[in-house]
Design a protein around this motif. Sequence first.
Motif, PDB file in Angstrom:
ATOM      1  N   THR A   1      -6.982   2.638  14.111  1.00  0.00           N
ATOM      2  CA  THR A   1      -5.777   1.875  14.414  1.00  0.00           C
ATOM      3  C   THR A   1      -4.829   2.044  13.243  1.00  0.00           C
ATOM      4  N   LEU A   2      -3.624   2.511  13.538  1.00  0.00           N
ATOM      5  CA  LEU A   2      -2.583   2.686  12.529  1.00  0.00           C
ATOM      6  C   LEU A   2      -1.510   1.646  12.819  1.00  0.00           C
ATOM      7  N   ARG A   3      -1.237   0.780  11.844  1.00  0.00           N
ATOM      8  CA  ARG A   3      -0.244  -0.266  12.073  1.00  0.00           C
ATOM      9  C   ARG A   3       0.536  -0.533  10.797  1.00  0.00           C
ATOM     10  N   ALA A   4       1.705  -1.120  10.965  1.00  0.00           N
ATOM     11  CA  ALA A   4       2.523  -1.501   9.814  1.00  0.00           C
ATOM     12  C   ALA A   4       1.762  -2.530   8.989  1.00  0.00           C
ATOM     13  N   ALA A   5       1.918  -2.456   7.668  1.00  0.00           N
ATOM     14  CA  ALA A   5       1.249  -3.408   6.788  1.00  0.00           C
ATOM     15  C   ALA A   5       1.681  -4.839   7.097  1.00  0.00           C
ATOM     16  N   SER A   6       2.825  -4.998   7.703  1.00  0.00           N
ATOM     17  CA  SER A   6       3.328  -6.332   8.045  1.00  0.00           C
ATOM     18  C   SER A   6       2.669  -6.918   9.287  1.00  0.00           C
ATOM     19  N   SER A   7       1.902  -6.122  10.026  1.00  0.00           N
ATOM     20  CA  SER A   7       1.321  -6.627  11.277  1.00  0.00           C
ATOM     21  C   SER A   7      -0.205  -6.594  11.262  1.00  0.00           C
ATOM     22  N   LEU A   8      -0.793  -6.891  10.125  1.00  0.00           N
ATOM     23  CA  LEU A   8      -2.250  -6.892  10.026  1.00  0.00           C
ATOM     24  C   LEU A   8      -2.813  -8.167  10.643  1.00  0.00           C
TER      25      LEU A   8
ATOM     26  N   GLY B   1     -13.699   2.235   7.234  1.00  0.00           N
ATOM     27  CA  GLY B   1     -12.763   2.746   6.253  1.00  0.00           C
ATOM     28  C   GLY B   1     -11.377   2.173   6.452  1.00  0.00           C
ATOM     29  N   LEU B   2     -10.621   2.162   5.357  1.00  0.00           N
ATOM     30  CA  LEU B   2      -9.270   1.629   5.399  1.00  0.00           C
ATOM     31  C   LEU B   2      -8.452   2.318   4.323  1.00  0.00           C
ATOM     32  N   ALA B   3      -7.224   2.690   4.677  1.00  0.00           N
ATOM     33  CA  ALA B   3      -6.354   3.360   3.717  1.00  0.00           C
ATOM     34  C   ALA B   3      -4.899   2.992   3.954  1.00  0.00           C
ATOM     35  N   PRO B   4      -4.186   2.574   2.909  1.00  0.00           N
ATOM     36  CA  PRO B   4      -2.738   2.393   3.019  1.00  0.00           C
ATOM     37  C   PRO B   4      -2.064   3.772   2.976  1.00  0.00           C
ATOM     38  N   LEU B   5      -1.130   3.998   3.879  1.00  0.00           N
ATOM     39  CA  LEU B   5      -0.451   5.295   3.976  1.00  0.00           C
ATOM     40  C   LEU B   5       1.060   5.099   4.012  1.00  0.00           C
ATOM     41  N   GLY B   6       1.774   6.105   3.549  1.00  0.00           N
ATOM     42  CA  GLY B   6       3.226   6.088   3.621  1.00  0.00           C
ATOM     43  C   GLY B   6       3.744   7.474   3.933  1.00  0.00           C
ATOM     44  N   VAL B   7       4.986   7.537   4.399  1.00  0.00           N
ATOM     45  CA  VAL B   7       5.634   8.819   4.656  1.00  0.00           C
ATOM     46  C   VAL B   7       6.561   9.102   3.483  1.00  0.00           C
ATOM     47  N   GLU B   8       6.345  10.228   2.837  1.00  0.00           N
ATOM     48  CA  GLU B   8       7.157  10.640   1.689  1.00  0.00           C
ATOM     49  C   GLU B   8       8.211  11.649   2.152  1.00  0.00           C
TER      50      GLU B   8
ATOM     51  N   GLY C   1       6.529  -2.534   0.099  1.00  0.00           N
ATOM     52  CA  GLY C   1       5.758  -1.685   0.983  1.00  0.00           C
ATOM     53  C   GLY C   1       6.471  -1.515   2.302  1.00  0.00           C
ATOM     54  N   GLU C   2       7.785  -1.310   2.239  1.00  0.00           N
ATOM     55  CA  GLU C   2       8.586  -1.222   3.458  1.00  0.00           C
ATOM     56  C   GLU C   2       8.098  -0.157   4.425  1.00  0.00           C
ATOM     57  N   ARG C   3       7.548   0.897   3.897  1.00  0.00           N
ATOM     58  CA  ARG C   3       7.148   2.021   4.757  1.00  0.00           C
ATOM     59  C   ARG C   3       5.637   2.199   4.819  1.00  0.00           C
ATOM     60  N   VAL C   4       4.902   1.181   4.477  1.00  0.00           N
ATOM     61  CA  VAL C   4       3.451   1.308   4.403  1.00  0.00           C
ATOM     62  C   VAL C   4       2.810   0.987   5.750  1.00  0.00           C
ATOM     63  N   ARG C   5       1.882   1.840   6.106  1.00  0.00           N
ATOM     64  CA  ARG C   5       1.041   1.601   7.280  1.00  0.00           C
ATOM     65  C   ARG C   5      -0.405   1.549   6.801  1.00  0.00           C
ATOM     66  N   ILE C   6      -1.210   0.813   7.517  1.00  0.00           N
ATOM     67  CA  ILE C   6      -2.626   0.708   7.186  1.00  0.00           C
ATOM     68  C   ILE C   6      -3.421   1.450   8.253  1.00  0.00           C
ATOM     69  N   ALA C   7      -4.265   2.368   7.811  1.00  0.00           N
ATOM     70  CA  ALA C   7      -5.188   3.066   8.717  1.00  0.00           C
ATOM     71  C   ALA C   7      -6.505   2.317   8.665  1.00  0.00           C
ATOM     72  N   GLU C   8      -6.882   1.748   9.788  1.00  0.00           N
ATOM     73  CA  GLU C   8      -8.117   0.969   9.925  1.00  0.00           C
ATOM     74  C   GLU C   8      -9.051   1.774  10.820  1.00  0.00           C
ATOM     75  N   VAL C   9     -10.207   2.171  10.300  1.00  0.00           N
ATOM     76  CA  VAL C   9     -11.145   3.008  11.049  1.00  0.00           C
ATOM     77  C   VAL C   9     -12.421   2.208  11.284  1.00  0.00           C
ATOM     78  N   ARG C  10     -12.819   2.114  12.550  1.00  0.00           N
ATOM     79  CA  ARG C  10     -14.002   1.325  12.918  1.00  0.00           C
ATOM     80  C   ARG C  10     -14.966   2.157  13.750  1.00  0.00           C
ATOM     81  N   ARG C  11     -16.248   1.900  13.527  1.00  0.00           N
ATOM     82  CA  ARG C  11     -17.302   2.424  14.399  1.00  0.00           C
ATOM     83  C   ARG C  11     -17.802   1.207  15.161  1.00  0.00           C
ATOM     84  N   GLY C  12     -17.461   1.151  16.433  1.00  0.00           N
ATOM     85  CA  GLY C  12     -17.722  -0.071  17.182  1.00  0.00           C
ATOM     86  C   GLY C  12     -16.869  -1.175  16.575  1.00  0.00           C
ATOM     87  N   ALA C  13     -17.491  -2.294  16.247  1.00  0.00           N
ATOM     88  CA  ALA C  13     -16.767  -3.410  15.645  1.00  0.00           C
ATOM     89  C   ALA C  13     -16.761  -3.341  14.119  1.00  0.00           C
TER      90      ALA C  13
END
Length: 192
Positions: free
Chosen positions: A39-46, A98-105, A82-94
């Motif tokens: 799931t990739l979402r804006a850091a503001s919508s966690l 893994g989790l990583a903050p990402l941005g577009v440069e 973190g205006e342009r930050v998205r969070i990559a949330e990776v789940r196996r089942g529930a």
Amino acid sequence: MLEAVRIAVPLDTGDAPPAPVLSVVEPPAEAPQEVVRVTLRAASSLPPRLAADWAALSNEASEPNCYAEPWFVAASLKAFGGERVRIAEVRRGAELIGLAPLGVEQHYGRTRVRFVQNWRHHHHFLGTPLIRRGEERAFWSALLKALDAAGWAPNFLHIRGLVEDGPVHPGLAAAAAGVGRSCALVHPGSRG
């Protein structure tokens, strides 16, 4: 450990319109394993439930990184924007694997090119994302496929501050090789 707080951060408004939450499902490699979902979402919508899972992941990460823990990321987003930050949330089942903050440069060196990069600031000395021990390749495989499917994620992924001889880097190299991509080491360095 402090609890993560939700910080309002506007979504990246780069050249592309804002993307909604995107989920990509990775089929399991073997029958007994559960599906890996990104799931990739804006850091503001966690979602509020993520804070507890994120804190638990930081205690079980294959490479601990205090700069990727929820309390540090939340404070960093607030302090350094973190205006342009998205969070990559990776789940196996529930289970959060893994989790990583990402941005577009906008520039790679002197070349004007848009690309995705792990989000960091000048007081963030290690760029390793939090990945559950044993899930390194699954995390990177799912993340690479999810970024390929995301309309806002242009060109390539650049990870700054990754430890070369830890378990996370070989997982990335294996995942990249699995989809026919290179995993070049640029700007190697050592601290000490």
